[in-house]
Motif scaffolding. Structure first.
Motif, short mmCIF file in Angstrom:
data_model
loop_
_atom_site.label_atom_id
_atom_site.label_comp_id
_atom_site.label_asym_id
_atom_site.label_seq_id
_atom_site.Cartn_x
_atom_site.Cartn_y
_atom_site.Cartn_z
N LYS A 127 -4.37 -13.75 -33.64
CA LYS A 127 -5.33 -13.33 -32.62
C LYS A 127 -5.47 -14.39 -31.54
N ALA A 128 -5.44 -15.66 -31.91
CA ALA A 128 -5.49 -16.74 -30.91
C ALA A 128 -4.23 -16.73 -30.05
N LEU A 129 -3.10 -16.48 -30.66
CA LEU A 129 -1.83 -16.41 -29.94
C LEU A 129 -1.84 -15.25 -28.95
N ALA A 130 -2.46 -14.15 -29.33
CA ALA A 130 -2.48 -12.95 -28.48
C ALA A 130 -3.30 -13.18 -27.21
N LYS A 131 -4.18 -14.16 -27.21
CA LYS A 131 -5.02 -14.42 -26.03
C LYS A 131 -4.31 -15.25 -24.97
N ILE A 132 -3.14 -15.78 -25.29
CA ILE A 132 -2.37 -16.54 -24.30
C ILE A 132 -1.86 -15.58 -23.24
N PRO A 133 -2.04 -15.92 -21.96
CA PRO A 133 -1.56 -15.01 -20.90
C PRO A 133 -0.05 -14.88 -20.91
N PRO A 134 0.47 -13.80 -20.31
CA PRO A 134 1.91 -13.61 -20.22
C PRO A 134 2.57 -14.73 -19.40
N MET A 135 3.87 -14.90 -19.56
CA MET A 135 4.61 -15.98 -18.91
C MET A 135 4.48 -15.97 -17.39
N PRO A 136 4.57 -14.82 -16.70
CA PRO A 136 4.41 -14.86 -15.24
C PRO A 136 3.03 -15.38 -14.81
N VAL A 137 2.00 -15.05 -15.57
CA VAL A 137 0.65 -15.53 -15.25
C VAL A 137 0.57 -17.04 -15.47
N LEU A 138 1.17 -17.52 -16.56
CA LEU A 138 1.17 -18.96 -16.82
C LEU A 138 1.91 -19.72 -15.72
N ARG A 139 3.04 -19.19 -15.28
CA ARG A 139 3.79 -19.82 -14.19
C ARG A 139 2.96 -19.87 -12.91
N ALA A 140 2.28 -18.77 -12.61
CA ALA A 140 1.44 -18.73 -11.41
C ALA A 140 0.29 -19.74 -11.51
N VAL A 142 0.30 -22.59 -13.21
CA VAL A 142 0.87 -23.94 -13.04
C VAL A 142 1.19 -24.19 -11.57
N LEU A 143 1.80 -23.22 -10.91
CA LEU A 143 2.13 -23.37 -9.50
C LEU A 143 0.86 -23.53 -8.67
N GLY A 144 -0.16 -22.76 -8.97
CA GLY A 144 -1.44 -22.89 -8.26
C GLY A 144 -2.06 -24.26 -8.45
N THR A 145 -1.95 -24.80 -9.66
CA THR A 145 -2.47 -26.13 -9.93
C THR A 145 -1.70 -27.19 -9.15
N MET A 146 -0.38 -27.00 -9.05
CA MET A 146 0.43 -27.97 -8.31
C MET A 146 0.19 -27.89 -6.81
N LEU A 147 -0.09 -26.71 -6.29
CA LEU A 147 -0.29 -26.54 -4.86
C LEU A 147 -1.72 -26.82 -4.41
N ALA A 148 -2.67 -26.90 -5.33
CA ALA A 148 -4.07 -27.09 -4.97
C ALA A 148 -4.31 -28.35 -4.14
N PRO A 149 -3.78 -29.52 -4.50
CA PRO A 149 -4.04 -30.70 -3.67
C PRO A 149 -3.46 -30.58 -2.27
N ILE A 150 -2.28 -30.02 -2.14
CA ILE A 150 -1.65 -29.86 -0.82
C ILE A 150 -2.47 -28.90 0.03
N THR A 151 -2.92 -27.80 -0.57
CA THR A 151 -3.73 -26.83 0.16
C THR A 151 -5.05 -27.45 0.59
#
Length: 173
Positions: A127-140, A142-151
């Motif tokens: 059940k804990a594993l099922a709560k992990i978001p899908p891979m495209p959401v996780l990638r987005a 991570v990318l959002g976190t990396m772009l936040a300081p630049i933005t």
């Protein structure tokens, strides 16, 4: 004692399930008693979309297959109606789809146990594993976190430029 033909057919089924289990990234066993045909059809469609193999299995045959794959700790959950969902690609997909249905159909559908990478998992871990978001959401994320300081830097520079009286486009030139 079953005749040789029946025995060879059952051995072939056990061998096929064992191969599927050995090549799987993850798998989940569920009790499907009480689920309607419409609910089952919808669930199977979602499992196919997630590239998950789903089948109703006989407890005895899947017990032999689990023992052959080194997952004999799951023998204790093999009672009643049992179905098996296995994914070779996405280890989270079977847990995500089946836990969604277990939450929706609380009295009719229940997760019994599962495994990931040859390790048996409890129902709580699944059940804990099922709560992990899908891979495209996780990638987005991570990318959002990396772009936040630049933005943030771009927003601050634009505000400074506009505060000094020049439009942002002119300040950029």
């Amino acid at each position: 004692m079953p005749n040789a033909k029946v025995l060879s057919e059952k051995q072939a089924i056990v061998a096929a399930i064992s191969e599927k289990l050995k090549g799987a990234a993850a798998g989940v066993l569920v009790d499907y008693s009480g689920i309607t045909v419409a609910e089952d059809t919808e669930m199977r469609r979602k499992l196919r979309e997630a590239n998950v193999d789903y089948a109703v299995v006989k407890n005895t045959l899947v017990r032999f297959a689990l023992d052959g794959a080194g997952l004999n700790e799951l023998d204790s959950v093999l009672n009643g109606t049992t179905s098996l969902a296995v994914s070779a690609d996405d280890p989270i997909a079977p847990a995500r789809v089946l836990c969604e249905y277990a939450d929706k159909l609380q009295n009719h559908f229940e997760v019994k146990g599962g495994f990931m990478d040859g390790r048996v998992m409890s129902v709580d871990e699944i059940k804990a594993l099922a709560k992990i978001p899908p891979m495209p959401v996780l990638r987005a994320q991570v990318l959002g976190t990396m772009l936040a300081p630049i933005t943030s830097l771009a927003v601050v520079l634009k505000a400074i430029a506009e505060k000094q009286g020049a439009p942002a486009e002119a300040a950029a030139e």
